[in-house]
Design a protein around this motif. Sequence first.
Motif, PDB file in Angstrom:
ATOM      1  N   MET A   1      14.577 -28.384   2.528  1.00  0.00           N
ATOM      2  CA  MET A   1      15.835 -29.065   2.702  1.00  0.00           C
ATOM      3  C   MET A   1      15.578 -30.488   3.173  1.00  0.00           C
ATOM      4  SD  MET A   1      18.428 -26.410   4.458  1.00  0.00           S
ATOM      5  CE  MET A   1      18.752 -24.876   3.660  1.00  0.00           C
ATOM      6  N   SER A   2      16.553 -31.318   2.862  1.00  0.00           N
ATOM      7  CA  SER A   2      16.499 -32.713   3.271  1.00  0.00           C
ATOM      8  C   SER A   2      17.940 -33.204   3.422  1.00  0.00           C
ATOM      9  CB  SER A   2      15.755 -33.520   2.207  1.00  0.00           C
ATOM     10  OG  SER A   2      15.641 -34.862   2.558  1.00  0.00           O
ATOM     11  N   CYS A   3      18.179 -34.068   4.406  1.00  0.00           N
ATOM     12  CA  CYS A   3      19.533 -34.551   4.699  1.00  0.00           C
ATOM     13  C   CYS A   3      19.722 -35.960   4.154  1.00  0.00           C
ATOM     14  CB  CYS A   3      19.751 -34.544   6.209  1.00  0.00           C
ATOM     15  SG  CYS A   3      21.435 -34.918   6.722  1.00  0.00           S
ATOM     16  N   ASP A   4      20.923 -36.249   3.614  1.00  0.00           N
ATOM     17  CA  ASP A   4      21.209 -37.613   3.174  1.00  0.00           C
ATOM     18  C   ASP A   4      21.424 -38.505   4.396  1.00  0.00           C
ATOM     19  OD1 ASP A   4      23.767 -36.776   3.976  1.00  0.00           O
ATOM     20  OD2 ASP A   4      24.756 -37.950   2.439  1.00  0.00           O
ATOM     21  N   LYS A   5      21.383 -39.805   4.190  1.00  0.00           N
ATOM     22  CA  LYS A   5      21.459 -40.762   5.297  1.00  0.00           C
ATOM     23  C   LYS A   5      22.832 -40.818   5.956  1.00  0.00           C
ATOM     24  CE  LYS A   5      17.759 -43.497   3.449  1.00  0.00           C
ATOM     25  NZ  LYS A   5      17.324 -44.681   2.772  1.00  0.00           N
ATOM     26  N   LEU A   6      23.867 -40.401   5.244  1.00  0.00           N
ATOM     27  CA  LEU A   6      25.224 -40.466   5.777  1.00  0.00           C
ATOM     28  C   LEU A   6      25.646 -39.213   6.541  1.00  0.00           C
ATOM     29  CD1 LEU A   6      27.020 -42.069   2.712  1.00  0.00           C
ATOM     30  CD2 LEU A   6      26.172 -43.208   4.764  1.00  0.00           C
ATOM     31  N   ASN A   8      26.458 -36.370   4.962  1.00  0.00           N
ATOM     32  CA  ASN A   8      27.456 -35.677   4.150  1.00  0.00           C
ATOM     33  C   ASN A   8      26.948 -34.378   3.541  1.00  0.00           C
ATOM     34  OD1 ASN A   8      29.407 -37.676   4.464  1.00  0.00           O
ATOM     35  ND2 ASN A   8      28.628 -38.833   2.737  1.00  0.00           N
ATOM     36  N   MET A   9      25.627 -34.307   3.294  1.00  0.00           N
ATOM     37  CA  MET A   9      25.110 -33.148   2.567  1.00  0.00           C
ATOM     38  C   MET A   9      23.623 -32.971   2.785  1.00  0.00           C
ATOM     39  SD  MET A   9      25.011 -34.545  -1.349  1.00  0.00           S
ATOM     40  CE  MET A   9      26.554 -35.392  -1.262  1.00  0.00           C
ATOM     41  N   LEU A  10      23.171 -31.770   2.408  1.00  0.00           N
ATOM     42  CA  LEU A  10      21.748 -31.457   2.360  1.00  0.00           C
ATOM     43  C   LEU A  10      21.328 -31.327   0.908  1.00  0.00           C
ATOM     44  CD1 LEU A  10      21.283 -28.628   5.029  1.00  0.00           C
ATOM     45  CD2 LEU A  10      20.849 -31.069   5.289  1.00  0.00           C
ATOM     46  N   LEU A  11      20.106 -31.682   0.629  1.00  0.00           N
ATOM     47  CA  LEU A  11      19.493 -31.372  -0.654  1.00  0.00           C
ATOM     48  C   LEU A  11      18.693 -30.106  -0.416  1.00  0.00           C
ATOM     49  CD1 LEU A  11      18.854 -32.144  -3.602  1.00  0.00           C
ATOM     50  CD2 LEU A  11      16.870 -33.351  -2.717  1.00  0.00           C
ATOM     51  N   VAL A  12      19.033 -29.045  -1.128  1.00  0.00           N
ATOM     52  CA  VAL A  12      18.409 -27.740  -0.936  1.00  0.00           C
ATOM     53  C   VAL A  12      17.646 -27.386  -2.201  1.00  0.00           C
ATOM     54  CG1 VAL A  12      18.845 -25.323  -0.408  1.00  0.00           C
ATOM     55  CG2 VAL A  12      20.367 -27.069   0.498  1.00  0.00           C
ATOM     56  N   LYS A  13      16.399 -26.971  -2.026  1.00  0.00           N
ATOM     57  CA  LYS A  13      15.575 -26.593  -3.175  1.00  0.00           C
ATOM     58  C   LYS A  13      15.119 -25.154  -2.974  1.00  0.00           C
ATOM     59  CE  LYS A  13      12.092 -28.703  -6.102  1.00  0.00           C
ATOM     60  NZ  LYS A  13      11.147 -29.842  -6.179  1.00  0.00           N
ATOM     61  N   GLU A 114      22.406 -33.617  12.280  1.00  0.00           N
ATOM     62  CA  GLU A 114      22.479 -34.854  11.504  1.00  0.00           C
ATOM     63  C   GLU A 114      23.691 -34.894  10.580  1.00  0.00           C
ATOM     64  OE1 GLU A 114      18.779 -35.958   9.588  1.00  0.00           O
ATOM     65  OE2 GLU A 114      17.671 -34.780  11.073  1.00  0.00           O
ATOM     66  N   LEU A 115      24.356 -33.755  10.426  1.00  0.00           N
ATOM     67  CA  LEU A 115      25.500 -33.663   9.515  1.00  0.00           C
ATOM     68  C   LEU A 115      26.811 -33.894  10.266  1.00  0.00           C
ATOM     69  CD1 LEU A 115      24.409 -30.525   7.485  1.00  0.00           C
ATOM     70  CD2 LEU A 115      24.445 -32.882   6.667  1.00  0.00           C
ATOM     71  N   ILE A 116      27.786 -34.385   9.535  1.00  0.00           N
ATOM     72  CA  ILE A 116      29.118 -34.604  10.101  1.00  0.00           C
ATOM     73  C   ILE A 116      29.972 -33.388   9.818  1.00  0.00           C
ATOM     74  CG2 ILE A 116      31.176 -36.049   9.993  1.00  0.00           C
ATOM     75  CD1 ILE A 116      29.296 -38.322   8.970  1.00  0.00           C
ATOM     76  N   ASN A 117      30.486 -32.767  10.878  1.00  0.00           N
ATOM     77  CA  ASN A 117      31.345 -31.606  10.733  1.00  0.00           C
ATOM     78  C   ASN A 117      32.792 -32.072  10.732  1.00  0.00           C
ATOM     79  OD1 ASN A 117      32.643 -29.168  10.754  1.00  0.00           O
ATOM     80  ND2 ASN A 117      31.484 -28.318  12.460  1.00  0.00           N
ATOM     81  N   LEU A 118      33.382 -32.145   9.551  1.00  0.00           N
ATOM     82  CA  LEU A 118      34.760 -32.631   9.404  1.00  0.00           C
ATOM     83  C   LEU A 118      35.802 -31.585   9.778  1.00  0.00           C
ATOM     84  CD1 LEU A 118      34.350 -34.602   6.068  1.00  0.00           C
ATOM     85  CD2 LEU A 118      34.361 -35.496   8.406  1.00  0.00           C
TER      86      LEU A 118
END
Length: 120
Positions: A1-6, A8-13, A114-118
Amino acid sequence: MSCDKLGNMLLVKFSCVGAKDACLFMPATIVFWLLDNMPVNQNPNLRAPEVQPKITQDDWDSSQTARMLSAQCMQFPDALRMTCELVQRPDLTLLLNTSCIELMRRYMQVYSTELINLEN
């Protein structure tokens, strides 16, 4: 997994048996929902999966990386079936064993800071 800079999301492989790896953008709302609903490992002898795919910049830049709209999960005694509704692609169904579930849960827990919980 990797997190975007904003945040908003994770990149999951996902490394798939008998198929090529599956790479998806998972929005933060799905990450937080999964963290609230995924089972926590109760087996102290659980071992990490042998294969963990590497994420590269090409995965972030690829036009083949689909974005998840939603995830539906069904829990079994030794696995979790997750059906991912994707943008402009057919749904993807993954069957995760207990070690993969726990590894994914732990990664998501770490990245949740690191993620924003809206939703809150």
